[in-house]
Design a protein around this motif. Structure first.
Motif, PDB file in Angstrom:
ATOM      1  N   MET A  12       0.830  -1.143   0.068  1.00 16.79           N
ATOM      2  CA  MET A  12       0.016  -0.001  -0.093  1.00 16.79           C
ATOM      3  C   MET A  12       0.790   1.234   0.223  1.00 16.79           C
ATOM      4  SD  MET A  12      -2.874  -1.072  -0.296  1.00 16.79           S
ATOM      5  CE  MET A  12      -4.104  -2.580   0.367  1.00 16.79           C
ATOM      6  N   VAL A  13       0.727   1.874  -1.162  1.00 17.95           N
ATOM      7  CA  VAL A  13       1.541   3.280  -1.073  1.00 17.95           C
ATOM      8  C   VAL A  13       0.383   4.402  -0.456  1.00 17.95           C
ATOM      9  CG1 VAL A  13       2.428   4.854  -2.988  1.00 17.95           C
ATOM     10  CG2 VAL A  13       2.869   2.480  -3.081  1.00 17.95           C
ATOM     11  N   ARG A  14       1.253   5.388   0.239  1.00 21.11           N
ATOM     12  CA  ARG A  14       0.449   6.453   0.820  1.00 21.11           C
ATOM     13  C   ARG A  14       0.922   7.675   0.580  1.00 21.11           C
ATOM     14  NH1 ARG A  14       0.664   1.794   3.706  1.00 21.11           N
ATOM     15  NH2 ARG A  14      -1.015   0.965   4.790  1.00 21.11           N
ATOM     16  N   ASP A  15       1.842   7.814  -0.377  1.00 23.92           N
ATOM     17  CA  ASP A  15       2.130   9.334  -0.793  1.00 23.92           C
ATOM     18  C   ASP A  15       2.302   9.247  -2.177  1.00 23.92           C
ATOM     19  OD1 ASP A  15       2.794  12.080  -0.563  1.00 23.92           O
ATOM     20  OD2 ASP A  15       5.115  11.470  -0.471  1.00 23.92           O
ATOM     21  N   ARG A  76      -0.797  13.176   2.571  1.00 25.49           N
ATOM     22  CA  ARG A  76      -0.074  12.288   1.426  1.00 25.49           C
ATOM     23  C   ARG A  76      -0.899  11.841   0.686  1.00 25.49           C
ATOM     24  NH1 ARG A  76       2.681  11.558   6.106  1.00 25.49           N
ATOM     25  NH2 ARG A  76       1.797   9.322   6.495  1.00 25.49           N
ATOM     26  N   MET A  77      -2.126  11.403   1.155  1.00 26.43           N
ATOM     27  CA  MET A  77      -3.246  10.443   0.344  1.00 26.43           C
ATOM     28  C   MET A  77      -3.803  11.521  -0.658  1.00 26.43           C
ATOM     29  SD  MET A  77      -3.081   7.230   0.660  1.00 26.43           S
ATOM     30  CE  MET A  77      -4.731   6.629   0.401  1.00 26.43           C
ATOM     31  N   ARG A  78      -4.005  12.698  -0.433  1.00 29.47           N
ATOM     32  CA  ARG A  78      -4.636  13.601  -1.120  1.00 29.47           C
ATOM     33  C   ARG A  78      -3.951  14.077  -2.438  1.00 29.47           C
ATOM     34  NH1 ARG A  78      -8.860  17.334   2.278  1.00 29.47           N
ATOM     35  NH2 ARG A  78      -8.676  18.579   0.312  1.00 29.47           N
ATOM     36  N   ARG A  79      -2.577  13.737  -2.337  1.00 31.84           N
ATOM     37  CA  ARG A  79      -1.984  13.982  -3.703  1.00 31.84           C
ATOM     38  C   ARG A  79      -2.296  12.848  -4.753  1.00 31.84           C
ATOM     39  NH1 ARG A  79       3.453  14.530   0.138  1.00 31.84           N
ATOM     40  NH2 ARG A  79       2.988  16.284   1.290  1.00 31.84           N
ATOM     41  N   ALA A  80      -2.882  11.804  -4.450  1.00 33.77           N
ATOM     42  CA  ALA A  80      -2.927  10.786  -5.609  1.00 33.77           C
ATOM     43  C   ALA A  80      -3.716  11.531  -6.523  1.00 33.77           C
ATOM     44  CB  ALA A  80      -3.925   9.574  -5.003  1.00 33.77           C
ATOM     45  N   PRO A  81      -3.254  11.213  -7.923  1.00 34.24           N
ATOM     46  CA  PRO A  81      -3.958  11.880  -9.060  1.00 34.24           C
ATOM     47  C   PRO A  81      -4.975  11.290  -9.576  1.00 34.24           C
ATOM     48  CG  PRO A  81      -1.996  10.690  -9.738  1.00 34.24           C
ATOM     49  CD  PRO A  81      -2.041  10.738  -8.275  1.00 34.24           C
ATOM     50  N   LEU A  82      -5.284   9.795  -8.980  1.00 34.82           N
ATOM     51  CA  LEU A  82      -6.462   9.034  -9.593  1.00 34.82           C
ATOM     52  C   LEU A  82      -7.066   8.275  -8.650  1.00 34.82           C
ATOM     53  CD1 LEU A  82      -8.147   7.559 -11.660  1.00 34.82           C
ATOM     54  CD2 LEU A  82      -6.256   6.036 -11.772  1.00 34.82           C
ATOM     55  N   GLU A 176       7.483  11.363   0.189  1.00 38.41           N
ATOM     56  CA  GLU A 176       7.326  10.976   1.455  1.00 38.41           C
ATOM     57  C   GLU A 176       6.762   9.748   1.787  1.00 38.41           C
ATOM     58  OE1 GLU A 176       5.719  14.102   4.070  1.00 38.41           O
ATOM     59  OE2 GLU A 176       5.895  15.590   2.181  1.00 38.41           O
ATOM     60  N   ASP A 177       6.690   8.609   0.793  1.00 38.74           N
ATOM     61  CA  ASP A 177       6.359   7.600   0.888  1.00 38.74           C
ATOM     62  C   ASP A 177       6.953   6.510   1.820  1.00 38.74           C
ATOM     63  OD1 ASP A 177       4.231   5.163   0.490  1.00 38.74           O
ATOM     64  OD2 ASP A 177       5.483   4.358  -0.778  1.00 38.74           O
ATOM     65  N   ARG A 178       6.162   6.040   2.759  1.00 43.03           N
ATOM     66  CA  ARG A 178       7.006   5.249   3.902  1.00 43.03           C
ATOM     67  C   ARG A 178       6.249   3.900   4.221  1.00 43.03           C
ATOM     68  NH1 ARG A 178       6.941  10.166   5.578  1.00 43.03           N
ATOM     69  NH2 ARG A 178       5.678  10.982   7.159  1.00 43.03           N
ATOM     70  N   ARG A 179       6.953   2.818   4.725  1.00 45.29           N
ATOM     71  CA  ARG A 179       6.338   1.769   5.148  1.00 45.29           C
ATOM     72  C   ARG A 179       5.356   1.910   6.429  1.00 45.29           C
ATOM     73  NH1 ARG A 179       7.492  -2.420   1.367  1.00 45.29           N
ATOM     74  NH2 ARG A 179       9.421  -1.744   0.269  1.00 45.29           N
TER      75      ARG A 179
END
Length: 199
Positions: A12-15, A76-82, A176-179
């Motif tokens: 799961m990618v969160r940024d 960070r999640m709000r940056r998702a373009p889709l 900023e994606d982190r585990r």
């Protein structure tokens, strides 16, 4: 990419990088692969709400969050373009299994030991997650809070018969994606979860 590598890399990618949109042809592959998911009786009781314009995405976040200042996760999640919202349609299954070739003559929901409409739609979401990895993208499946389902439906005109099973965010991973800290728990091994022949 080899299938085993896709499965190994799925997380799961969160940024997301807000400056790199998902190419239209990749978006279409995500959706084309989603509809290849299995479904009971080939009912295909799913629909997908695609949100990729800034206005649609902002409307999604406004409808599904409490309106307080966003925390780090939400920022960070709000940056998702889709964003793709997979929705299940129970009536498609009840109708399908009332058809002559299935042998039931009614739409009795008690015959279903689990809500396969949600299960099958979840499998469609997993195919999107795997396709994202194969395309070099990141993705995350997350839920919509129950108390925000009404505002979500209203914001997008979602008919009552469709239930969102979650949301899939997609994009190129951001800096900023982190585990997730949850991963510290470790993955349970096959020997812990598989029972051969008897429990």
């Amino acid at each position: 990419m080899e299938f085993a590598e896709v499965v190994r890399r799925r997380r799961m990618v969160r940024d997301y990088d807000p400056n790199r949109p998902v190419p239209p042809e990749v978006r279409e592959r995500l959706l084309a692969h989603a509809i290849r998911a299995p479904s009971a009786g080939f009912s295909q009781g799913w629909a997908f709400l695609v949100l990729e314009t800034p206005g649609d995405r902002e409307r999604f976040w406004a409808a599904t969050t409490e309106g307080t200042a966003p925390d780090g996760w939400l920022t960070r999640m709000r940056r998702a373009p889709l964003l793709v919202v997979p929705l299940s349609d129970k009536s498609a299954y009840l109708d399908r299994y009332a058809e002559p070739d299935k042998g039931w003559t009614d739409r009795d929901e008690s015959r279903w030991p689990v809500p396969y409409w949600d299960v099958d739609t979840g499998m469609a979401a997993l195919l999107m997650l795997l396709t994202a990895v194969d395309e070099g993208l990141g993705a995350c499946f997350f839920g919509i809070p129950p108390q925000r389902l009404g505002p979500f439906r209203e914001a997008f005109g979602v008919p009552d018969r469709y239930r969102p099973v979650g949301c899939v965010s997609v994009g190129y991973p951001g800096a900023e994606d982190r585990r997730s800290p949850s991963l510290r728990r470790g993955r349970r091994g096959v020997q812990e979860v598989v029972h051969r022949g008897r429990w």
